[in-house]
Each structure stands twice: as C-alpha cells, then as structure tokens.
Design an enzyme around this catalytic site. Structure first.
Site, PDB file in Angstrom:
ATOM      1  N   ASP A  59       1.009  -1.380   0.047  1.00  0.00           N
ATOM      2  CA  ASP A  59      -0.195   0.348  -0.228  1.00  0.00           C
ATOM      3  C   ASP A  59       0.885   1.145  -0.223  1.00  0.00           C
ATOM      4  OD1 ASP A  59      -1.419   2.655   0.373  1.00  0.00           O
ATOM      5  OD2 ASP A  59      -3.221   0.963   2.021  1.00  0.00           O
ATOM      6  N   ASN A  80       2.381   6.210 -10.161  1.00  0.00           N
ATOM      7  CA  ASN A  80       1.092   6.286 -11.007  1.00  0.00           C
ATOM      8  C   ASN A  80      -0.380   6.132  -9.819  1.00  0.00           C
ATOM      9  OD1 ASN A  80      -1.054   4.941 -13.535  1.00  0.00           O
ATOM     10  ND2 ASN A  80      -1.080   3.518 -11.801  1.00  0.00           N
ATOM     11  N   TYR A 146      -8.832  15.833  -4.730  1.00  0.00           N
ATOM     12  CA  TYR A 146      -7.126  15.517  -6.010  1.00  0.00           C
ATOM     13  C   TYR A 146      -7.250  16.453  -6.559  1.00  0.00           C
ATOM     14  CZ  TYR A 146      -6.792  12.885 -10.459  1.00  0.00           C
ATOM     15  OH  TYR A 146      -6.907  11.534 -11.175  1.00  0.00           O
ATOM     16  N   THR A 181     -10.846   3.480 -17.897  1.00  0.00           N
ATOM     17  CA  THR A 181     -10.693   3.222 -16.052  1.00  0.00           C
ATOM     18  C   THR A 181     -11.641   2.578 -15.456  1.00  0.00           C
ATOM     19  OG1 THR A 181      -9.436   4.450 -15.455  1.00  0.00           O
ATOM     20  CG2 THR A 181      -7.868   3.429 -16.834  1.00  0.00           C
TER      21      THR A 181
HETATM   22  P1  NDP Z   1      -7.367   3.106 -11.353  1.00  0.00           P
HETATM   23  O1  NDP Z   1      -8.697   3.637 -10.348  1.00  0.00           O
HETATM   24  O2  NDP Z   1      -8.243   2.826 -12.469  1.00  0.00           O
HETATM   25  O3  NDP Z   1      -6.302   2.920 -10.494  1.00  0.00           O
HETATM   26  C1  NDP Z   1      -5.752   2.969  -9.551  1.00  0.00           C
HETATM   27  C2  NDP Z   1      -4.785   2.444  -9.070  1.00  0.00           C
HETATM   28  O4  NDP Z   1      -3.947   3.069  -8.176  1.00  0.00           O
HETATM   29  C3  NDP Z   1      -4.755   1.272  -8.649  1.00  0.00           C
HETATM   30  O5  NDP Z   1      -3.912   0.480  -9.403  1.00  0.00           O
HETATM   31  C4  NDP Z   1      -5.516   0.930  -6.924  1.00  0.00           C
HETATM   32  O6  NDP Z   1      -4.976   0.266  -6.562  1.00  0.00           O
HETATM   33  C5  NDP Z   1      -3.823   1.948  -7.662  1.00  0.00           C
HETATM   34  N1  NDP Z   1      -3.970   2.269  -5.493  1.00  0.00           N
HETATM   35  C6  NDP Z   1      -4.629   3.508  -4.904  1.00  0.00           C
HETATM   36  N2  NDP Z   1      -4.447   4.134  -3.710  1.00  0.00           N
HETATM   37  C7  NDP Z   1      -3.470   2.977  -3.574  1.00  0.00           C
HETATM   38  C8  NDP Z   1      -2.368   2.702  -2.571  1.00  0.00           C
HETATM   39  N3  NDP Z   1      -2.782   3.174  -1.595  1.00  0.00           N
HETATM   40  N4  NDP Z   1      -1.066   1.649  -2.489  1.00  0.00           N
HETATM   41  C9  NDP Z   1      -1.020   1.390  -3.891  1.00  0.00           C
HETATM   42  N5  NDP Z   1      -2.058   1.040  -5.207  1.00  0.00           N
HETATM   43  C10 NDP Z   1      -3.099   2.315  -4.467  1.00  0.00           C
HETATM   44  O7  NDP Z   1      -6.891   4.970 -12.138  1.00  0.00           O
HETATM   45  P2  NDP Z   1      -6.798   5.497 -13.024  1.00  0.00           P
HETATM   46  O8  NDP Z   1      -5.900   3.792 -13.702  1.00  0.00           O
HETATM   47  O9  NDP Z   1      -7.166   5.917 -14.227  1.00  0.00           O
HETATM   48  O10 NDP Z   1      -5.005   6.313 -12.901  1.00  0.00           O
HETATM   49  C11 NDP Z   1      -4.132   6.302 -13.168  1.00  0.00           C
HETATM   50  C12 NDP Z   1      -3.647   7.779 -12.783  1.00  0.00           C
HETATM   51  O11 NDP Z   1      -3.807   8.755 -14.072  1.00  0.00           O
HETATM   52  C13 NDP Z   1      -3.769   8.510 -11.717  1.00  0.00           C
HETATM   53  O12 NDP Z   1      -2.448   8.772 -11.045  1.00  0.00           O
HETATM   54  C14 NDP Z   1      -4.829   9.620 -12.216  1.00  0.00           C
HETATM   55  O13 NDP Z   1      -4.746  10.267 -11.144  1.00  0.00           O
HETATM   56  C15 NDP Z   1      -4.436   9.431 -13.513  1.00  0.00           C
HETATM   57  N6  NDP Z   1      -5.339  10.084 -14.374  1.00  0.00           N
HETATM   58  C16 NDP Z   1      -6.654   8.983 -14.734  1.00  0.00           C
HETATM   59  C17 NDP Z   1      -7.044   9.304 -15.703  1.00  0.00           C
HETATM   60  C18 NDP Z   1      -7.890   8.861 -16.258  1.00  0.00           C
HETATM   61  O14 NDP Z   1      -9.320   9.894 -17.173  1.00  0.00           O
HETATM   62  N7  NDP Z   1      -8.494   7.520 -16.142  1.00  0.00           N
HETATM   63  C19 NDP Z   1      -7.739  11.175 -16.122  1.00  0.00           C
HETATM   64  C20 NDP Z   1      -6.285  11.768 -15.476  1.00  0.00           C
HETATM   65  C21 NDP Z   1      -5.239  11.432 -14.906  1.00  0.00           C
HETATM   66  P3  NDP Z   1      -6.601  -0.297  -6.448  1.00  0.00           P
HETATM   67  O15 NDP Z   1      -7.012  -1.859  -7.154  1.00  0.00           O
HETATM   68  O16 NDP Z   1      -6.136  -1.775  -4.878  1.00  0.00           O
HETATM   69  O17 NDP Z   1      -7.740   0.100  -5.890  1.00  0.00           O
END
Ligand code: NDP
Length: 246
Positions: A59, A80, A146, A181
């Site tokens: 985490d 990420n 955020y 996503t």
């Molecule tokens: P998702 O919500 O699909 O995935 C987020 C990921 O982060 C998951 O693997 C989640 O794990 C992990 N995560 C969250 N909190 C923790 C934690 N405390 N420890 C470890 N892992 C953690 O998001 P996206 O793939 O869409 O986003 C990826 C990045 O892109 C982020 O930084 C987001 O802010 C950024 N972004 C995304 C956009 C979009 O349109 N999708 C737009 C702009 C930016 P778990 O599966 O356990 O929840």
C-alpha cells in the site's frame, strides 16, 4: 524504442493505466516491477501479466512497506497510484477522506521519489514520471482533494527537476487525458461536474498513455525533462506515434 537493461517500478500497476504501463515498459525491454495494495488484486494482476513483470504487495500509504520495496534500485519510477475520492463539494466531505487523498496522491509519491532518488543519484541517473492530470491546473467541482493533490504533485515534479537535474535525474509530469479506467467509472457515477458527463465512448484506451510513458523513459524525451506534459499536445502525440485527436 528500447529500455533493455533498465529496471522500472510502476505504483498501482495492477489495473488501469498502471497495468497498461507495466505492459508497455516490459514490451520496450525493461525489467518491470509493480505494486498492488491487496493480495487479491496482486494475484489477479499476476494472472493477467504472467511472467512479464514482478508484483509486490505494498500500500503506497504504508511507509515501512515502501522502505522495504525500495531496498532495491530502480532506473525508472512511475508514480501512478492514485484515488479520486472523496468526490463531493467541500461541505459534504470528511477531513479524513480529504487527508487520505493527499496522503495517497501526493505524500506517497514524495516518499517513493525520495527512496528511489537515493539510488538514482548514487548511480548518476534515473527517470521519474509523475502521473498528473488536467485537474492539477484547473479546479473541478467536487474534486478539491484530487485537484490540490495533483497540483502539489506538479510542484514536486518541478522541485525534483530544480534540485536533481544536474545529477542526471529526468523527471516528468504527465497528464494521460481522459482514459477508460475504473476511475472514470467512479467519476461518471458521481454526475457532479463536466468530466462526469463525458461518455465512455469518448475515452482513450489505457495503452495510449502507457505508450507515451514508455517513450518518456527514452533519451528522445530528454529535452522535455522537468515539464508538465499533456497527452493531448499534438507534438508529443506525433513523437510517440499516437494518432492525432479528432
Ligand atoms: P484506477 O482507479 O483505474 O487505478 C488506480 C490504481 O492506483 C489502482 O491500481 C489502485 O489500486 C492504485 N492505488 C490507489 N491507491 C493505492 C494505494 N494506497 N496503494 C497502492 N495502490 C493504490 O485509475 P487510473 O488507472 O485511471 O489512474 C492512473 C493514474 O492516472 C492516476 O494517477 C490518476 O490520477 C491519473 N489520471 C487518470 C485519468 C483517467 O481518465 N483515468 C485522467 C487523469 C489522470 P487498487 O486496485 O487496489 O484500488
């Protein structure tokens, strides 16, 4: 594009843009590690990825877990992992949820950066990519945590560049666009602001930002180091080989 000989860590690599980035970096020849925060999600990602990458249970808000993870050096760090919650106007959300967002999206990225940098500076080089957002630069209703966290991350990008560029550290902020996503599923369900109204059909596939992230890890991106980049920029898309936006 080749990242042979490079070792990379992608935080939150078990799904979404993180998972696609693991694939893109491995496809470019890097040895890739990723984190997942639950045993279930780690298992699922391992099933999906097979032997392509090495998963670690961590985490990102757990400082001792991070310290253990970064015993080993990485040439590339992709910060990420992030959460969108709490979604709600300021009077409707809890201070605890607000603080968890900042801890996850900003403080954890700082911890990972600090731990990775020690090895990178000793080695004389490394690449850090902070996954940014349009929300770093524009407020959106219901997203105060955020937006504040991503704005802070953008300043962390600039701080790392100012302090360590001379020691061979290349750092980038990278806004991935609106991507299909689970985070966008939660945003659509909230219905709170214009981003929540974007139809799923208008979202980009996760492999587009992943390809751009892999490209940023190569020397071709050297002139862009220290900047906040946006996947919607035509020059960047052309350099990466992504199709122009309609
Ligand atoms: P998702 O919500 O699909 O995935 C987020 C990921 O982060 C998951 O693997 C989640 O794990 C992990 N995560 C969250 N909190 C923790 C934690 N405390 N420890 C470890 N892992 C953690 O998001 P996206 O793939 O869409 O986003 C990826 C990045 O892109 C982020 O930084 C987001 O802010 C950024 N972004 C995304 C956009 C979009 O349109 N999708 C737009 C702009 C930016 P778990 O599966 O356990 O929840």
């Amino acid at each position: 594009m080749t990242l042979h000989g490079k070792t990379a860590l992608v935080t939150g690599g078990n799904r979404g843009i993180g998972l696609a980035t693991v694939r893109a970096l491995a496809g470019a020849g890097a040895t890739v590690h990723f984190t997942a925060r639950s045993a279930e999600s780690l298992d699922l990602a391992r099933q999906v990825l097979g032997p392509t990458a090495t998963g670690h249970l961590a985490d990102m808000t757990d400082a001792p877990a991070l310290a253990a993870l970064f015993q080993q050096p990485f040439d590339i760090l992709v910060n990420n992992a992030a959460i969108i919650a709490p979604i709600g106007r300021i009077l409707d959300i809890s201070p605890q949820d607000w603080a968890l967002n900042i801890t996850t999206n900003l403080t954890a990225a700082f911890h990972a950066t600090q731990l990775a940098l020690r090895h990178m500076v000793a080695k004389g080089g490394g690449t850090i990519i902070n996954i940014s957002s349009g929300a770093a630069h524009r407020p959106q209703e219901g997203w105060s945590a955020y937006c504040a966290g991503k704005a802070g991350l953008a300043m962390l990008t600039r701080s790392v560049h100012m302090e360590y560029a001379a020691e061979g550290i290349r750092v980038f902020g990278f806004a991935p666009g609106v991507v299909d996503t689970d985070m966008q599923v939660a945003i659509r369900a909230s219905g709170i602001n214009p981003v929540s109204q974007i139809p799923r059909t208008a979202l980009a596939p996760a492999d587009h930002p992943a390809r751009a992230i892999a490209w940023l890890c190569t020397a071709a991106a050297d002139p862009l180091a220290g900047q906040e980049l946006d996947i919607r920029a035509p020059d960047l898309r052309a350099a990466v080989g992504l199709p122009p936006l309609a």
